[in-house]
Design a protein around this motif. Structure first.
Motif, PDB file in Angstrom:
ATOM      1  N   GLU A 204      24.533  24.148   3.384  1.00  0.00           N
ATOM      2  CA  GLU A 204      24.386  24.534   1.981  1.00  0.00           C
ATOM      3  C   GLU A 204      23.030  25.182   1.713  1.00  0.00           C
ATOM      4  N   GLY A 205      22.029  24.882   2.566  1.00  0.00           N
ATOM      5  CA  GLY A 205      20.718  25.509   2.422  1.00  0.00           C
ATOM      6  C   GLY A 205      20.494  26.679   3.352  1.00  0.00           C
ATOM      7  N   LEU A 206      21.546  27.141   4.040  1.00  0.00           N
ATOM      8  CA  LEU A 206      21.401  28.203   5.033  1.00  0.00           C
ATOM      9  C   LEU A 206      20.942  29.509   4.376  1.00  0.00           C
ATOM     10  N   ARG A 207      19.977  30.168   4.982  1.00  0.00           N
ATOM     11  CA  ARG A 207      19.489  31.450   4.478  1.00  0.00           C
ATOM     12  C   ARG A 207      18.782  32.205   5.591  1.00  0.00           C
ATOM     13  N   THR A 208      18.543  33.465   5.357  1.00  0.00           N
ATOM     14  CA  THR A 208      17.692  34.237   6.253  1.00  0.00           C
ATOM     15  C   THR A 208      16.249  34.098   5.790  1.00  0.00           C
ATOM     16  N   GLN A 209      15.299  34.277   6.696  1.00  0.00           N
ATOM     17  CA  GLN A 209      13.901  34.131   6.320  1.00  0.00           C
ATOM     18  C   GLN A 209      13.408  35.301   5.484  1.00  0.00           C
ATOM     19  N   GLU A 210      14.074  36.433   5.595  1.00  0.00           N
ATOM     20  CA  GLU A 210      13.772  37.589   4.758  1.00  0.00           C
ATOM     21  C   GLU A 210      15.067  38.085   4.135  1.00  0.00           C
ATOM     22  N   VAL A 211      14.947  38.793   3.019  1.00  0.00           N
ATOM     23  CA  VAL A 211      16.138  39.369   2.381  1.00  0.00           C
ATOM     24  C   VAL A 211      16.479  40.711   3.007  1.00  0.00           C
ATOM     25  N   PHE A 212      15.472  41.522   3.287  1.00  0.00           N
ATOM     26  CA  PHE A 212      15.681  42.850   3.862  1.00  0.00           C
ATOM     27  C   PHE A 212      15.057  42.901   5.253  1.00  0.00           C
ATOM     28  N   HIS A 213      15.752  43.543   6.183  1.00  0.00           N
ATOM     29  CA  HIS A 213      15.299  43.614   7.574  1.00  0.00           C
ATOM     30  C   HIS A 213      15.295  45.075   8.016  1.00  0.00           C
ATOM     31  N   GLU A 214      14.185  45.488   8.608  1.00  0.00           N
ATOM     32  CA  GLU A 214      14.075  46.864   9.097  1.00  0.00           C
ATOM     33  C   GLU A 214      14.229  46.945  10.603  1.00  0.00           C
ATOM     34  N   THR A 215      14.523  45.821  11.248  1.00  0.00           N
ATOM     35  CA  THR A 215      14.903  45.795  12.650  1.00  0.00           C
ATOM     36  C   THR A 215      16.207  45.012  12.766  1.00  0.00           C
ATOM     37  N   SER A 216      16.811  45.059  13.926  1.00  0.00           N
ATOM     38  CA  SER A 216      18.098  44.391  14.126  1.00  0.00           C
ATOM     39  C   SER A 216      17.960  42.881  14.277  1.00  0.00           C
ATOM     40  N   LYS A 217      16.732  42.382  14.420  1.00  0.00           N
ATOM     41  CA  LYS A 217      16.514  40.939  14.574  1.00  0.00           C
ATOM     42  C   LYS A 217      16.484  40.280  13.200  1.00  0.00           C
ATOM     43  N   VAL A 218      17.369  39.296  13.014  1.00  0.00           N
ATOM     44  CA  VAL A 218      17.455  38.566  11.755  1.00  0.00           C
ATOM     45  C   VAL A 218      17.221  37.093  12.054  1.00  0.00           C
ATOM     46  N   SER A 219      16.260  36.511  11.359  1.00  0.00           N
ATOM     47  CA  SER A 219      15.915  35.112  11.580  1.00  0.00           C
ATOM     48  C   SER A 219      16.635  34.248  10.560  1.00  0.00           C
ATOM     49  N   VAL A 220      17.366  33.237  11.056  1.00  0.00           N
ATOM     50  CA  VAL A 220      18.173  32.347  10.222  1.00  0.00           C
ATOM     51  C   VAL A 220      17.504  30.984  10.164  1.00  0.00           C
ATOM     52  N   THR A 221      17.439  30.410   8.944  1.00  0.00           N
ATOM     53  CA  THR A 221      16.866  29.079   8.765  1.00  0.00           C
ATOM     54  C   THR A 221      17.664  28.353   7.692  1.00  0.00           C
ATOM     55  N   SER A 222      17.146  27.210   7.242  1.00  0.00           N
ATOM     56  CA  SER A 222      17.795  26.456   6.169  1.00  0.00           C
ATOM     57  C   SER A 222      16.727  25.786   5.324  1.00  0.00           C
ATOM     58  N   ASP A 223      17.017  25.639   4.042  1.00  0.00           N
ATOM     59  CA  ASP A 223      16.117  24.914   3.151  1.00  0.00           C
ATOM     60  C   ASP A 223      16.110  23.418   3.449  1.00  0.00           C
ATOM     61  N   THR A 224      17.142  22.928   4.132  1.00  0.00           N
ATOM     62  CA  THR A 224      17.255  21.494   4.407  1.00  0.00           C
ATOM     63  C   THR A 224      17.472  21.286   5.900  1.00  0.00           C
ATOM     64  N   LEU A 225      16.409  20.932   6.581  1.00  0.00           N
ATOM     65  CA  LEU A 225      16.460  20.675   8.020  1.00  0.00           C
ATOM     66  C   LEU A 225      16.277  19.179   8.270  1.00  0.00           C
ATOM     67  N   SER A 226      16.965  18.664   9.261  1.00  0.00           N
ATOM     68  CA  SER A 226      16.863  17.251   9.609  1.00  0.00           C
ATOM     69  C   SER A 226      16.298  17.105  11.018  1.00  0.00           C
ATOM     70  N   GLN A 227      16.036  15.870  11.392  1.00  0.00           N
ATOM     71  CA  GLN A 227      15.563  15.627  12.742  1.00  0.00           C
ATOM     72  C   GLN A 227      16.676  15.872  13.756  1.00  0.00           C
ATOM     73  N   THR A 228      17.927  15.691  13.312  1.00  0.00           N
ATOM     74  CA  THR A 228      19.068  15.917  14.202  1.00  0.00           C
ATOM     75  C   THR A 228      19.260  17.403  14.441  1.00  0.00           C
ATOM     76  N   PRO A 229      19.319  17.860  15.699  1.00  0.00           N
ATOM     77  CA  PRO A 229      19.580  19.281  15.954  1.00  0.00           C
ATOM     78  C   PRO A 229      21.081  19.589  15.807  1.00  0.00           C
ATOM     79  N   PHE A 230      21.369  20.723  15.190  1.00  0.00           N
ATOM     80  CA  PHE A 230      22.744  21.174  15.031  1.00  0.00           C
ATOM     81  C   PHE A 230      22.883  22.581  15.612  1.00  0.00           C
ATOM     82  N   ASP A 231      23.965  22.781  16.360  1.00  0.00           N
ATOM     83  CA  ASP A 231      24.272  24.098  16.920  1.00  0.00           C
ATOM     84  C   ASP A 231      25.152  24.863  15.946  1.00  0.00           C
TER      85      ASP A 231
END
Length: 799
Positions: A204-231
Motif C-alpha cells: 500500500e506504500g509502494l512508490r518510486t523514489q522519483e516521479v520523473f526519470h530521464e534514464t531507464s533505471k527506476v528505483s522502487v521503494t515503499s513508505d512502509t518497510l519492515s524488518q522482514t524482507p519481501f520479494d
C-alpha cells in the motif's frame, strides 16, 4: 489480516479469483445514424450496441450459481473503497471476477448494505444468494440497497462482478455498510497474520523514489518497510523485481521509454498480493532546435520511435525499406481493420496513404490483402456490424468520414462488401459527411481543445485528407483547420513544451511532459523538447505536403520582454472560453466558467508551464478517483470530478470548487518541487520560481502536504467541501522574485460566501464576474512589451 468494518465504510481488501472472459460480439446489424455533430466531452448515449442487446437477452432468463473457485490474488483497494479492474478492450468482451472475504459478526443481526456498480453483481453469504443487481448501464454507476441476515461468528461473503466491455469500461463494484455493528473482515492467506499485515502495508506504500526519470533505471521503494524482507515481482515485465525491507529500502528495475502503470506482487502461501504503480520514463530527451522545418523534419525522422504504430510501416515504405518487424506492424494493423477493432479508423489514415502512394513497394500478396481490408471495412454505423468501434466523438467522426471519402476515391468502381455500394458512392457520401463535420467545427470550435491525446488524431486525419484527396474544397477546408489548430498549438507552447488547458486529457499525457504526440508535432513545427516514443502524427506531418504558417513560430517563442494574451472560444455552443497569458518564461492557461458546478470528465481546466524545465508544470484539479493511474475518466490527476467556477484575467486566475455529497472531499495542487529552482510553502501560500518564471498559488484552506504515496512532496491538498484557489504568474522581465511575492500577497485573496475575490488593478473580481468572451473560435491575440518594475505595491493594488 483482520479489519474492522464500520458504518459508512466500503470494503477495500478482498481475495480475488482469476478473470474469466470471452468474446461477446452479438449479431451484426446496422445502427441508426444518431450523430448530430454537436460534440461534447463525456459519455455519449449511443443506445445498446448488438453485444449489449445479446447480453440483455441472455441475463433475462439466466440463473447464476456460485462455482468452486481458487482465490489466488489479494486486491488492495486503498482509500477509495472501489474494487476497480477498469480497462480498455478494443473488441466486445464479457468479463467476470469473484471477490471474497470472511465476514465476522459479534452478534446475529440484519445488516443494511449498499452496492454500487455499472455492470452486475451477485452476492452470497455462505452458499445463500442474498442480492442480485444487474443494471449493465455502460459506465454509469448505479446503486442498490439491501438487507442481509448474518449469524454471530464467521461466514464467507462472496461477490461476483461482471460487465460487458465496450472499449473503455468501468469494471468493478463498491460494497458499503450502511447499518450494522461489531463487524470485521479478513482475507485468506496461508501465512502468519503479522507477515500478511507487513506485506500489505508495504504494497500500500509502494512508490518510486522519483516521479520523473530521464534514464531507464527506476528505483522502487515503499513508505512502509519492515524488518522482514519481501520479494516483489513485476507482473507486467519479465524477470523484473527485487527485495524490500528496512535493510534493503529500494531496488531498481529497467523500463523502456513511456508513461504507464505496472503491477507488483508479493507471493505469500500460494496467494499473490498485488498493488499498482505508475511511472514516467523520459529516456532520450533532447531538443529539435534545428533552424528550419525541413532540418527539424530530417532530425525527427532519424530519431523517431513510433513503436508498433502503422506509421512505422508508412515511413519504411516511403524510404524503400521493409523488414520482419515492419511486416509484423503491417499485419497487426490490417488485423485491427479486418476485425474492426475500436480505433481502427485511426489506422486507416496511414493504410490508405500506403495504398494510394506506396502499394507498389509492398511485398507480394500484401497489396491484395490491403485492398480487401479497405473494401470490407465498416465506414459508418448505418452499415452492418457487431463491433464496438466508437462512431460518436469528434476525432472518430473525422477519421471515419475521411476514410470513407478516400477509400471510395481510390477504388471508385469496386463494390464495398459491407455496404454494397460502389466506391464512388462512398467517395461522395464521405465528402458530404465531412463537410458537415467541418461546418460543426467552424460553428462551435473543437470540444477536445488543445488535447495532447486527440489533436494528434485530428492531424492524422486532416493530413491524410489534405495530402490524398482530389476534392479541392475538402483540401482547402483541411488546410484551413490545420492552420487554425497549429495556431492554437503555437500559443500553448512554452519553453518548447506543448501545455495548457485541454478539453480531454489522460494522466499518461499530463505526466509525460514533452513525450506526447502533440509535443512531437509542436517540436517539429516550432522547435522544442522531444522524447522519441510517441511520434506517429509527427511522422505523418513530416511526410505530408503541409507546412505551418511561418508567423506561428513567433507565437510559440515570444521575444524577450514581451507577453502574449489570447482569448477565444471552443466547444459546443462556445461553451469553452479559453484564456492564455504567456511570457518567454511562463504560461498560465485556463478554461473559464466551463460547466461550473457540474460533474466533470476529462477537462484540464487550469495549467501553468515554466520554460526552464519541460516537467516544471503545475495544475489544480478535483480527483475523480483516489487511485493514481486508474483507468477512470476523470482520474486522480486528469480531469475533474467536479468542475470549478474559474475566471482568468491576464496573469491571474481564481477557482472555487463546491463539492457535493459523494464527491472526493478535497482538491489538490500538483507541484513538482525537484523541477523548480525555488519553492516556499506555508499554510496558505506556495511561491515557486523556475528559471525566470514565477508562480504564486493561494489556498483558502490550510494546505496539507502529502508525506506518503506515489506523489510524496508533489501533492498539496485543500479540504472541501468549498475550496478556493488563486494562481498568479510572473516573469523576471517584470520584477524580481521578492517583489512578485509581495505583490501576490498584497492582492489579498479571500474566500467569501459565494465567490473568491482578490484585489487587482481593476478592482475586486471573483468567480461570478463577467468575462469578455470573444465571439470567434479564432484566437484574439495581443502582444505587448512588459515594462520593468510593472508591479509597484501601492495600497494593495497594481500600478
Amino acid at each position: 489480516m483482520e479489519q474492522a468494518w464500520a458504518e459508512g465504510e466500503a470494503l477495500v481488501r478482498w481475495n480475488v479469483a482469476a478473470l474469466q472472459s470471452r468474446a461477446y460480439p452479438g449479431a451484426a446489424r446496422p445502427m441508426p445514424d444518431i450523430v448530430d455533430y454537436r460534440f461534447e466531452n463525456g459519455w455519449t448515449a449511443t443506445g445498446d450496441l448488438p453485444c449489449r442487446e445479446a447480453l440483455r437477452a441472455e441475463i433475462a432468463a439466466r440463473s447464476v450459481d456460485l462455482p468452486e473457485l481458487s482465490f489466488d490474488e489479494v486486491y488492495l483497494g486503498g482509500d477509495g473503497g472501489d474494487v476497480d479492474f477498469s480497462t480498455f478492450c478494443h473488441l466486445p468482451e464479457w468479463r467476470v471476477r469473484h471477490a471474497r472475504v470472511t465476514l465476522s459478526s459479534a452478534t446475529e443481526q440484519v445488516l443494511r448494505l449498499k452496492v454500487v456498480t455499472a455492470g452486475a453483481v451477485h452476492i452470497w453469504r455462505g452458499a445463500d444468494l442474498v442480492h442480485r443487481f444487474e443494471p449493465f448501464s455502460r459506465n454509469e454507476k448505479q446503486h442498490s440497497e439491501f438487507e442481509m441476515h448474518v449469524q454471530a461468528g464467521d461466514q464467507p461473503l462472496t461477490v461476483r462482478f461482471e460487465d460487458l466491455h465496450e472499449r473503455d469500461t468501468i469494471f468493478g463494484f463498491r460494497l458499503q455498510l450502511l447499518q450494522g455493528q461489531g463487524l470485521s473482515t479478513r482475507i485468506a492467506c496461508d501465512a502468519q497474520p503479522a507477515e500478511i499485515a507487513e506485506a500489505t502495508a508495504l504494497l500500500e506504500g509502494l512508490r518510486t523514489q522519483e516521479v520523473f526519470h530521464e534514464t531507464s533505471k527506476v528505483s522502487v521503494t515503499s513508505d512502509t518497510l519492515s524488518q522482514t524482507p519481501f520479494d516483489l515481482v513485476c507482473l507486467d515485465l519479465d524477470d523484473q523485481g527485487g527485495q524490500l525491507s528496512r535493510d534493503h529500502p529500494s531496488f531498481d528495475i529497467t523500463l523502456p521509454t513511456g508513461c504507464f502503470g505496472l503491477r507488483f506482487g508479493i507471493a505469500l502461501g500460494g496467494t499473490m498480493l498485488i498493488a499498482g504503480l505508475g511511472s514516467t520514463v523520459l529516456t532520450g530527451m533532447g531538443r529539435l532546435d534545428q533552424p528550419s522545418f525541413e532540418t527539424r523534419k530530417t532530425a525527427l525522422l532519424q530519431n523517431q520511435q513510433s513503436g508498433d504504430d502503422i506509421v512505422n510501416a508508412l515511413l519504411a515504405l516511403s524510404q524503400g525499406e521493409w523488414s520482419e518487424s515492419v511486416q509484423a506492424i503491417f499485419d497487426e494493423s490490417l488485423k485491427q481493420v479486418e476485425q474492426r477493432y475500436d480505433c481502427a479508423d485511426f489506422r486507416m489514415m496511414s493504410l490508405l496513404w500506403i495504398w494510394d502512394r506506396l502499394r507498389s513497394r509492398l511485398p507480394a500478396g500484401q497489396a491484395d490483402r490491403l485492398r480487401k481490408a479497405i473494401l470490407g471495412f465498416r465506414y459508418w454505423m448505418d452499415t452492418p456490424g457487431d463491433d464496438v468501434m466508437w462512431f460518436w466523438s469528434e476525432n472518430h467522426v473525422l477519421c471515419f468520414h475521411i476514410a470513407e471519402h478516400l477509400a471510395g476515391q481510390m477504388l471508385p468502381d469496386a463494390i464495398f462488401g459491407n455496404s454494397g455500394l460502389r466506391g464512388k458512392d462512398h467517395r461522395d457520401q464521405g465528402a458530404a459527411r465531412q463537410h458537415r463535420w467541418f461546418d460543426a467545427i467552424d460553428e462551435h470550435g473543437l470540444a477536445e481543445w488543445n488535447s495532447a491525446a486527440y489533436y494528434p488524431i485530428n492531424y492524422r486525419g486532416l493530413l491524410a485528407l489534405y495530402s490524398l484527396s482530389q476534392d479541392e474544397d475538402l483540401r482547402g477546408r483541411a488546410k484551413t483547420l490545420l492552420d487554425r489548430i497549429s495556431l492554437m498549438v503555437a500559443l500553448h507552447v512554452t519553453g518548447g513544451v506543448s501545455a495548457g488547458t485541454q478539453g480531454r486529457i489522460y494522466e499518461k499525457e499530463l505526466l509525460a511532459g514533452p513525450m506526447t504526440e502533440l509535443g512531437a508535432i509542436a517540436s517539429l513545427m516550432f522547435g522544442g523538447w522531444h522524447v522519441p516514443g510517441k511520434d506517429a502524427a509527427a511522422v505523418m506531418l513530416a511526410l505530408s505536403e503541409y507546412r505551418p504558417p511561418e508567423r506561428l513560430t513567433g507565437l510559440a517563442h515570444p521575444k524577450p520582454g514581451t507577453a502574449l494574451r489570447a482569448q477565444y472560444v471552443q466547444g459546443l455552443d462556445g461553451g469553452a472560453h479559453l484564456a492564455l497569458f504567456k511570457t518567454p518564461a511562463v504560461q498560465l492557461s485556463s478554461v473559464v466558467q466551463h460547466k461550473a458546478g457540474q460533474a466533470g470528465h476529462q477537462q484540464h481546466v487550469l495549467d501553468v508551464q515554466f520554460a526552464s524545465d519541460p516537467m516544471a508544470r503545475l495544475w489544480i484539479n478535483h480527483p475523480g478517483v483516489l487511485r493514481p493511474w486508474a483507468e477512470a475518466r476523470p482520474s486522480f490527476w486528469a480531469g475533474n470530478g467536479r468542475l470549478p467556477e474559474l475566471v482568468q484575467q491576464d496573469e491571474t486566475a481564481v477557482l472555487r470548487y463546491e463539492l457535493r455529497d459523494g464527491d472526493i472531499g478535497f482538491t489538490h495542487l500538483f507541484l513538482p518541487v525537484d523541477r523548480l529552482d525555488e519553492v516556499e510553502i506555508s499554510d496558505h501560500w506556495v511561491f515557486a520560481r523556475a528559471g525566470a518564471g514565477f508562480a504564486a498559488i493561494w489556498s483558502a484552506g490550510v494546505l496539507e502536504q502529502q508525506k506518503t504515496g506515489l506523489y510524496v512532496g508533489y501533492e498539496l491538498r485543500q479540504a472541501g467541501p468549498v475550496c478556493g484557489w488563486a494562481v498568479m504568474v510572473g516573469d523576471s522581465g517584470q520584477c524580481d522574485f521578492n517583489s512578485f511575492k509581495e505583490h501576490a500577497q498584497a492582492m489579498s485573496p479571500r474566500l467569501g460566501a459565494g465567490d473568491v475575490t482578490i484585489t487587482t488593478n481593476v478592482g475586486n473580481w471573483g468567480t461570478g464576474s463577467a468575462y469578455p468572451v470573444p465571439s470567434s473560435t479564432i484566437p484574439k491575440i495581443e502582444e505587448r512589451q512588459m515594462p520593468k518594475g510593472r508591479w509597484t505595491i501601492q495600497q494593495g493594488s497594481r500600478s
